[in-house]
Design a protein around this motif. Structure first.
Motif, PDB file in Angstrom:
ATOM      1  N   LEU A   5       0.866  -1.188   0.000  1.00 14.39           N
ATOM      2  CA  LEU A   5       0.000   0.000   0.000  1.00 14.39           C
ATOM      3  C   LEU A   5       0.895   1.229   0.000  1.00 14.39           C
ATOM      4  CD1 LEU A   5      -2.113  -2.105   0.858  1.00 14.39           C
ATOM      5  CD2 LEU A   5      -2.929  -0.506   2.577  1.00 14.39           C
ATOM      6  N   THR A   6       0.621   2.170  -0.884  1.00 19.38           N
ATOM      7  CA  THR A   6       1.552   3.292  -1.011  1.00 19.38           C
ATOM      8  C   THR A   6       0.903   4.589  -1.476  1.00 19.38           C
ATOM      9  OG1 THR A   6       3.688   3.934  -1.969  1.00 19.38           O
ATOM     10  CG2 THR A   6       2.175   2.818  -3.441  1.00 19.38           C
ATOM     11  N   GLY A   7       1.630   5.690  -1.181  1.00 21.52           N
ATOM     12  CA  GLY A   7       1.362   6.977  -1.799  1.00 21.52           C
ATOM     13  C   GLY A   7       2.401   7.157  -2.897  1.00 21.52           C
ATOM     14  N   GLY A   8       2.990   8.363  -2.954  1.00 18.71           N
ATOM     15  CA  GLY A   8       3.959   8.630  -4.022  1.00 18.71           C
ATOM     16  C   GLY A   8       5.407   8.556  -3.574  1.00 18.71           C
ATOM     17  N   ILE A  30      -0.908  -1.253  -4.475  1.00 18.29           N
ATOM     18  CA  ILE A  30      -2.180  -0.531  -4.379  1.00 18.29           C
ATOM     19  C   ILE A  30      -1.848   0.922  -4.053  1.00 18.29           C
ATOM     20  CG2 ILE A  30      -4.386  -0.355  -3.156  1.00 18.29           C
ATOM     21  CD1 ILE A  30      -4.135  -3.398  -2.580  1.00 18.29           C
ATOM     22  N   CYS A  31      -2.222   1.794  -4.967  1.00 17.59           N
ATOM     23  CA  CYS A  31      -1.699   3.169  -4.898  1.00 17.59           C
ATOM     24  C   CYS A  31      -2.807   4.202  -4.669  1.00 17.59           C
ATOM     25  CB  CYS A  31      -0.973   3.440  -6.226  1.00 17.59           C
ATOM     26  SG  CYS A  31      -0.116   4.998  -6.277  1.00 17.59           S
ATOM     27  N   MET A 130      -6.179   2.734  -6.226  1.00 19.51           N
ATOM     28  CA  MET A 130      -7.041   2.243  -5.139  1.00 19.51           C
ATOM     29  C   MET A 130      -8.496   2.132  -5.577  1.00 19.51           C
ATOM     30  SD  MET A 130      -7.119   5.589  -2.704  1.00 19.51           S
ATOM     31  CE  MET A 130      -8.135   7.022  -3.108  1.00 19.51           C
ATOM     32  N   SER A 131      -8.898   3.027  -6.501  1.00 17.68           N
ATOM     33  CA  SER A 131     -10.286   3.047  -6.966  1.00 17.68           C
ATOM     34  C   SER A 131     -10.343   3.631  -8.368  1.00 17.68           C
ATOM     35  CB  SER A 131     -11.127   3.904  -6.016  1.00 17.68           C
ATOM     36  OG  SER A 131     -12.446   4.025  -6.490  1.00 17.68           O
ATOM     37  N   ASP A 132     -11.390   3.240  -9.111  1.00 16.95           N
ATOM     38  CA  ASP A 132     -11.627   3.876 -10.413  1.00 16.95           C
ATOM     39  C   ASP A 132     -12.535   5.090 -10.255  1.00 16.95           C
ATOM     40  OD1 ASP A 132     -10.095   2.267 -12.079  1.00 16.95           O
ATOM     41  OD2 ASP A 132     -11.645   0.729 -12.192  1.00 16.95           O
ATOM     42  N   GLY A 200      -4.443   6.841   4.335  1.00 13.12           N
ATOM     43  CA  GLY A 200      -5.799   7.134   4.841  1.00 13.12           C
ATOM     44  C   GLY A 200      -6.882   6.964   3.777  1.00 13.12           C
ATOM     45  N   PRO A 201      -6.710   7.569   2.584  1.00 10.59           N
ATOM     46  CA  PRO A 201      -7.762   7.415   1.561  1.00 10.59           C
ATOM     47  C   PRO A 201      -7.950   5.973   1.119  1.00 10.59           C
ATOM     48  CG  PRO A 201      -6.251   9.216   0.991  1.00 10.59           C
ATOM     49  CD  PRO A 201      -5.650   8.516   2.172  1.00 10.59           C
ATOM     50  N   ILE A 202      -6.865   5.200   1.040  1.00  5.12           N
ATOM     51  CA  ILE A 202      -6.988   3.788   0.612  1.00  5.12           C
ATOM     52  C   ILE A 202      -7.837   3.040   1.643  1.00  5.12           C
ATOM     53  CG2 ILE A 202      -5.741   1.650   0.034  1.00  5.12           C
ATOM     54  CD1 ILE A 202      -3.265   3.323  -0.649  1.00  5.12           C
ATOM     55  N   LEU A 203      -7.521   3.247   2.927  1.00  6.62           N
ATOM     56  CA  LEU A 203      -8.221   2.534   4.005  1.00  6.62           C
ATOM     57  C   LEU A 203      -9.682   2.965   4.131  1.00  6.62           C
ATOM     58  CD1 LEU A 203      -5.452   2.710   6.778  1.00  6.62           C
ATOM     59  CD2 LEU A 203      -6.056   0.724   5.371  1.00  6.62           C
TER      60      LEU A 203
END
Ligand code: GDP
Ligand code: FO1
Length: 308
Positions: A5-8, A30-31, A130-132, A200-203
């Motif tokens: 799980l990652t950001g940039g 998962i980004c 993470m999402s479309d 946070g946004p992924i979770l």
């Protein structure tokens, strides 16, 4: 299967190291996409691109974003024509945004577009947004509500952060493959990314937190904090605004429902007991990654935790 799980920028450093230590085809990333925004009519996904360019070996590792040795002639001309130039889009980078925008307008999903782009760049690892769906991190400051890029780049993360929220997240769905990857994984790494604006946004996507809590996989996190500050950027400000302790303990507490182990910096050794009281095992090492050797060494230490 290793799921990350990652950001940039921070996440990309560890992912660079991991990519040297594991077979790329075993890696699913998962980004975060809540930093995405539109500028000059183009759809920009900074975190996806940072990860993609890193794995393709073309990233500007000094800046942490964009393509190495890029030029900025289009940006100069845009500025001449009266457009906003605070977000430094490089000429080669713009090609990515043109294709992404074109394919999204043609009806493809962001996950399909990302898969196409990474394949063209020769990236073997799977990169999943993470999402479309559109999810946008919004930052409430004393002067009003702004987007994440306006806060981070335009305002150079100076305004006081009062609150952060992820617009659109409640009605969003995880992108195809995200929940499956978390459920089927043997190993999950939570990168040293901003806990509020990247992880946070992924979770917060319905089903994701539950999937990572319920998974049989061993979950290891790496702290992006040393002492009371992020190693770079404003994570400590965001954490404080969200009522979290701005420290490795705050990271552990925020992930306590799913984290098995947290890698913290040796300087934070004093937090060991407090973190272990949350039921999370602590490993203290140097978490700063400056060179490729640092990235490989830390990645190796993280991977070794799955073997124990
Ligand atoms: P962003 O999307 O560009 O904000 O990227 P991330 O969220 O993935 O990374 C930002 C976080 O990376 C910040 O909170 C930093 O403290 C952290 N970070 C940056 N460099 C390092 C490093 O060398 N080691 C660790 N452990 N964290 C880092
Ligand atoms: N970050 C900056 O601080 N200044 C920039 O001008 C800038 C341009 C930029 C262009 C493309 C891209 O993919 C990322 C870019 N970033 C820039 C990175 C910035 O978007 C942040 O690091 C991430 O959004 C944080 O997640």
């Amino acid at each position: 299967m290793l799921v990350v799980l990652t950001g940039g920028t921070g996440g990309a450093k560890l992912i660079k190291g991991l990519s040297h230590e594991v077979d790329a085809t075993e890696l699913t990333i998962i980004c975060n996409t809540a930093d995405d925004f539109a500028l000059h009519g183009l759809n920009i996904s900074p975190d996806l691109d940072t990860i993609m360019y890193t794995l393709a070996g073309v990233s500007d590792s000094a800046k942490g974003w964009g393509i190495q040795d890029d030029t900025f002639r289009v940006l100069a001309q845009l500025e001449k024509l009266g457009a906003e130039a605070w977000f430094k889009l490089g000429d080669r980078d713009i090609a990515t945004h043109i294709i992404r925008t074109h394919l999204l307008r043609a009806g493809l999903r962001l996950s399909d577009v990302t898969d196409r782009l990474r394949t063209h760049l020769g990236v073997k690892a799977t990169i999943l947004p993470m999402s479309d769906d559109e999810i946008e991190t919004r930052v409430e400051t004393a002067e009003g509500e702004i987007s994440f890029q306006e806060y981070f780049v335009k305002q150079r993360w100076q305004p006081e952060v009062k609150r952060v929220f992820y617009a659109g997240v409640e009605r969003s769905r995880a992108a195809p493959g995200v929940l499956e990857a978390l459920c089927d994984a043997e190993k999950i790494v939570v990168c040293p990314s901003n806990p509020v604006t990247s992880i946070g946004p992924i979770l917060a996507i319905p089903g994701v937190r539950n999937a990572i809590t319920e998974t049989k996989a061993h979950v290891v996190g790496v702290s992006p904090m040393i002492g009371e500050s992020a190693i770079s950027g404003p994570a400590h400000k965001f954490m404080a605004a969200q009522g979290m302790s701005p420290s490795a303990f705050g990271v552990a507490n925020g992930y306590a429902d799913f984290l098995d182990q947290l890698v913290i910096d040796r300087e934070d050794e004093r937090l060991r007991e407090k973190i272990e009281a949350l039921g999370i095992k602590v490993v203290a090492t140097s978490v700063v990654m400056k060179t490729l050797d640092d990235k490989r060494r830390l990645a190796g230490e993280v991977l070794a935790l799955f073997e124990k």
